[in-house]
Design a protein around this motif. Structure first.
Motif, mmCIF file in Angstrom:
data_model
loop_
_atom_site.group_PDB
_atom_site.id
_atom_site.type_symbol
_atom_site.label_atom_id
_atom_site.label_comp_id
_atom_site.label_asym_id
_atom_site.label_seq_id
_atom_site.Cartn_x
_atom_site.Cartn_y
_atom_site.Cartn_z
ATOM 1 N N THR A 2 0.809 -1.038 0.022
ATOM 2 C CA THR A 2 -0.107 -0.133 -0.145
ATOM 3 C C THR A 2 0.933 1.296 -0.002
ATOM 4 O O THR A 2 1.863 1.551 0.836
ATOM 5 N N TRP A 37 4.783 -0.569 3.726
ATOM 6 C CA TRP A 37 4.306 0.800 2.982
ATOM 7 C C TRP A 37 5.174 0.911 1.976
ATOM 8 O O TRP A 37 6.192 1.033 2.313
ATOM 9 N N SER A 345 0.964 4.073 11.313
ATOM 10 C CA SER A 345 0.396 3.220 10.079
ATOM 11 C C SER A 345 -1.066 2.955 10.703
ATOM 12 O O SER A 345 -1.783 2.892 9.618
#
Length: 352
Positions: A2, A37, A345
């Motif tokens: 992501t 990420w 996060s």
């Protein structure tokens, strides 16, 4: 994987301008990458938090090019002063604002600044404050949904214990020389304990307000302590580590602080702290289970109170032992950067 787009002020890695906010941004970017990420960093040039039209235009260029639905983590030094750019993007992007220190709390023309900051934060999908104190301040002054305001306090790296000296006379102040950091209060306090043996090393940027630096140097000469107080400029890496290792106690007379990362860095080395009780500093200092402190908090803008605390430290060997033991206990309870990045996060996932 992501993606998260991180918007930061240009120069966050400049060694001549180290700051807690810059260090936080850098460590969180690394932590998010470690957590899986895909981090895309966008450094925006400008005189933040006082941008001109050119800086706002560059910020607009960055955010308008991001794809619909993108998760965007913005440093508050940029976001809080740019509602005209960000509010119109809030329906298209998932904006998360990282508030190191509420700007509305620290400026004289608070109403105008608060109005702009509130507009940005109210439009954001989530807000991350770097202390419980900052979160409380935001909720008390802005009409924000409490469920969208999270906390991710700064982490700290493990470090060896500072050996300390028998007399406790090596004082350390780590702070950029700006009006907020209260070096004038510190000098006034030190001038009241010249009958004792001590030296004070002031470590921090000297370029943000050169006029203030000159006035402080002149004030130190007038007070007769210029030979005992040094302004050595910014130190990072091994040089900063050496400064902590050579110190006995951290002193901080700041007027505004959302948390105080230098307090955590000192405690990580078992150094007690004498600091002004402002903002999130009490939170950073912490308390032992019996309610005692690893140092002392004094009223802000009070040189006499700071001088009295330092006099007790320098004159009382038993107190020095007690504070050092308390600092070593607090050292074991400090969060690390992985915990901080995990909390950020979580906020990004919630916004997504």
């Amino acid at each position: 994987m992501t993606a998260v787009h991180v918007v930061v002020p240009d120069g966050i890695d400049d060694p001549t301008r180290p700051s807690g906010g810059n260090a936080y941004d850098r460590r969180v970017c690394r932590g998010l990458a470690d957590a899986g990420w895909s981090v895309h960093e966008h450094a925006v040039p400008g005189d933040w938090p006082a941008p001109g039209s050119g800086a706002l235009g560059r910020l607009a260029d960055v955010v308008t090019r991001l794809p619909d639905g993108a998760v965007v983590l913005l440093d508050g030094i940029v976001a809080s002063v740019a509602p005209e750019v960000l509010v119109r993007e809030a329906d298209r992007l998932r904006l998360v604002v990282l508030v190191h220190l509420p700007w509305g709390e620290r400026v004289a023309d608070g109403d105008a600044v608060r109005s702009r900051e509130c507009a940005t934060l109210a439009a954001a999908a989530a807000v991350v404050a770097t202390s419980l104190w900052s979160r409380r301040w935001l909720l008390e002054h802005y009409a924000l949904d409490p469920a969208r305001v999270r906390v991710a306090v700064p982490g700290v790296d493990g470090a060896d214990l500072a050996p300390g000296t028998p007399s406790g006379g090596e004082l350390l102040c780590v702070a950029a020389v700006t009006p907020d950091k209260g070096h004038d209060v510190l000098l006034a306090a030190l001038a009241q304990i010249t009958d004792l043996r001590w030296r004070c090393a002031c470590v921090g940027s000297l370029t943000r307000d050169p006029g203030l630096v000159e006035r402080l140097l002149g004030r130190a000469r007038d007070l007769g302590i210029a030979d005992r107080v040094t302004f050595g400029g910014p130190r990072v890496g091994a040089e900063l580590q050496a400064s902590y290792a050579a110190a006995d106690v951290l002193v901080l007379a700041t007027r505004a602080e959302s948390y105080g990362m230098v307090v955590s860095e000192a405690l990580a080395r078992g150094l007690p702290v004498v600091a002004a009780a402002v903002g999130g500093l009490p939170e950073a200092l912490g308390r032992l289970p019996d309610g005692s402190l690893p140092g002392e908090l004094v009223p802000p803008e009070d040189p006499g109170a700071m001088a009295a605390a330092l006099r007790r430290w320098l004159e009382d060997a038993a107190l020095r032992r007690s504070w050092r033991l308390s600092a070593q206990w607090r050292r074991e309870t400090l969060p690390d950067w992985a915990e901080t990045s995990d909390r950020v996060s979580q906020a990004l996932w919630a916004a997504r």
